[in-house]
Design an enzyme around this catalytic site. Sequence first.
Site, PDB file in Angstrom:
ATOM      1  N   GLY A  10      50.892  13.764  68.377  1.00  0.00           N
ATOM      2  CA  GLY A  10      51.907  14.995  68.184  1.00  0.00           C
ATOM      3  C   GLY A  10      51.653  15.828  69.517  1.00  0.00           C
ATOM      4  N   GLY A  15      49.808  20.336  69.829  1.00  0.00           N
ATOM      5  CA  GLY A  15      49.401  19.302  70.547  1.00  0.00           C
ATOM      6  C   GLY A  15      49.399  19.657  72.381  1.00  0.00           C
ATOM      7  N   ASP A  34      53.611  11.189  71.255  1.00  0.00           N
ATOM      8  CA  ASP A  34      54.687  11.648  70.363  1.00  0.00           C
ATOM      9  C   ASP A  34      55.737  10.744  70.434  1.00  0.00           C
ATOM     10  OD1 ASP A  34      55.306  15.044  69.635  1.00  0.00           O
ATOM     11  OD2 ASP A  34      56.853  13.549  69.689  1.00  0.00           O
ATOM     12  N   ARG A  83      55.957  24.877  59.215  1.00  0.00           N
ATOM     13  CA  ARG A  83      56.689  25.839  58.330  1.00  0.00           C
ATOM     14  C   ARG A  83      57.469  26.985  59.116  1.00  0.00           C
ATOM     15  NH1 ARG A  83      52.868  29.935  54.664  1.00  0.00           N
ATOM     16  NH2 ARG A  83      51.201  30.038  55.893  1.00  0.00           N
ATOM     17  N   ILE A 119      45.476  18.159  61.308  1.00  0.00           N
ATOM     18  CA  ILE A 119      45.855  19.658  61.576  1.00  0.00           C
ATOM     19  C   ILE A 119      47.077  19.716  60.712  1.00  0.00           C
ATOM     20  CG2 ILE A 119      46.387  21.624  63.161  1.00  0.00           C
ATOM     21  CD1 ILE A 119      44.673  20.684  64.976  1.00  0.00           C
ATOM     22  N   THR A 120      47.759  18.767  60.423  1.00  0.00           N
ATOM     23  CA  THR A 120      48.957  18.803  59.621  1.00  0.00           C
ATOM     24  C   THR A 120      49.105  19.506  58.234  1.00  0.00           C
ATOM     25  OG1 THR A 120      49.738  16.725  61.098  1.00  0.00           O
ATOM     26  CG2 THR A 120      51.029  17.501  59.319  1.00  0.00           C
ATOM     27  N   ASN A 121      49.994  20.025  57.981  1.00  0.00           N
ATOM     28  CA  ASN A 121      50.130  20.849  56.632  1.00  0.00           C
ATOM     29  C   ASN A 121      51.068  20.073  55.565  1.00  0.00           C
ATOM     30  OD1 ASN A 121      48.418  23.228  56.691  1.00  0.00           O
ATOM     31  ND2 ASN A 121      49.693  24.267  58.042  1.00  0.00           N
ATOM     32  N   ARG A 152      39.865  33.608  61.785  1.00  0.00           N
ATOM     33  CA  ARG A 152      40.635  34.825  61.355  1.00  0.00           C
ATOM     34  C   ARG A 152      39.883  35.920  60.868  1.00  0.00           C
ATOM     35  NH1 ARG A 152      45.581  30.840  59.759  1.00  0.00           N
ATOM     36  NH2 ARG A 152      46.680  30.759  61.833  1.00  0.00           N
ATOM     37  N   HIS A 176      43.206  24.908  52.357  1.00  0.00           N
ATOM     38  CA  HIS A 176      43.984  25.889  53.450  1.00  0.00           C
ATOM     39  C   HIS A 176      45.317  26.236  52.875  1.00  0.00           C
ATOM     40  CE1 HIS A 176      45.015  27.199  57.312  1.00  0.00           C
ATOM     41  NE2 HIS A 176      45.890  26.151  57.377  1.00  0.00           N
TER      42      HIS A 176
HETATM   43  C1  LMR Z   1      47.821  28.130  60.074  1.00  0.00           C
HETATM   44  O1  LMR Z   1      47.251  28.469  59.017  1.00  0.00           O
HETATM   45  O2  LMR Z   1      48.323  29.078  60.770  1.00  0.00           O
HETATM   46  C2  LMR Z   1      48.381  27.063  59.862  1.00  0.00           C
HETATM   47  O3  LMR Z   1      48.142  26.308  58.648  1.00  0.00           O
HETATM   48  C3  LMR Z   1      49.855  26.851  59.890  1.00  0.00           C
HETATM   49  C4  LMR Z   1      50.871  27.565  58.760  1.00  0.00           C
HETATM   50  O4  LMR Z   1      51.864  27.367  58.318  1.00  0.00           O
HETATM   51  O5  LMR Z   1      50.586  28.858  58.391  1.00  0.00           O
END
Ligand code: LMR
Length: 320
Positions: A10, A15, A34, A83, A119-121, A152, A176
């Site tokens: 990606g 990426g 990619d 998203r 890392i993909t959601n 965070r 997550h």
């Molecule tokens: C994030 O936490 O930053 C990632 O999972 C991307 C998202 O859609 O929030």
Amino acid sequence: MARPKIALIGAGQIGGTLAHLAAIKELGDVVLFDIAEGTPQGKALDIAESGPSEGFDATLKGTNSYADIAGADVCIVTAGVPRKPGMSRDDLLGINLKVMKSVGEGIRDHAPNAFVICITNPLDAMVWALREFSGLPHEKVCGMAGVLDSARFRHFLAVEFGVSMRDVTAFVLGGHGDTMVPLARYSTVAGIPLPDLVSMGWTTQDKLDAIVQRTRDGGAEIVGLLKTGSAFYAPATSAIEMAEAYLKDQKRVLPCAAYVDGALGLKGMYVGVPTVIGAGGIEKVIDIKLTKDEQAMFDHSVNAVKGLVEACKGIDPSLA
Ligand code: LMR
């Protein structure tokens, strides 16, 4: 000794950032893959051209062929769709599941010995699917989220307390998603647990609760600000921290979406837990003890992840 090979699947915002960080930190030679023609090649060349000024030794190659990831030591998967404002991560399940199938098969065929970081959601379900499609050992496939969510949490706490983030530790467990579990009791400033800091009058419970909620909403906050996509600097940095722990056998204690079978009362599933990452991949899941309230929040999060995994099985019967 040959430099490690790092395959980045990606070549979007994350990426490209991963490729830049991997090169600057000289973690190894980078292959950026990619399906979009020209994008990985252009980004790889652009980063390579920063090498003389930055002074790093790493080769960077952009490609549209999985054959070029052959023999990779680490694969970091960001392929799929991010998203947009108003969407939840779970809304990406159907579209990104299809992407995980081709990525998983590409890794299975060309880089079966790699340590794979997804890392993909929606993260936990996509890690599970990627493992199923690739067939790699469970300890070699994991997801990045816990490091990001904890970073965070640490950032918000450091700002609240007016201290260096180096002196703040924090732990976020669970999936997550909106149900993630920032654990105040296991988070500290200079080793002092957050509840004690409230008793000492350094902050209030209300402020702490607001920080916990902001951590849960951390991804959505960035999506709302960027409007055209999701976070990429912090996610990339988090995955690089995990890749480095593996490549350098650092035995780092990092929360991530790992396969848990036994610890925390879980049976054979992927979810965010504290782990030890070293040359063996996920070498250990730390079986921390939770209070009744923490356990209830964790169970809620675990059930949300289980629901997403069931949804994957409904979409792709080969996973059932
Ligand atoms: C994030 O936490 O930053 C990632 O999972 C991307 C998202 O859609 O929030």
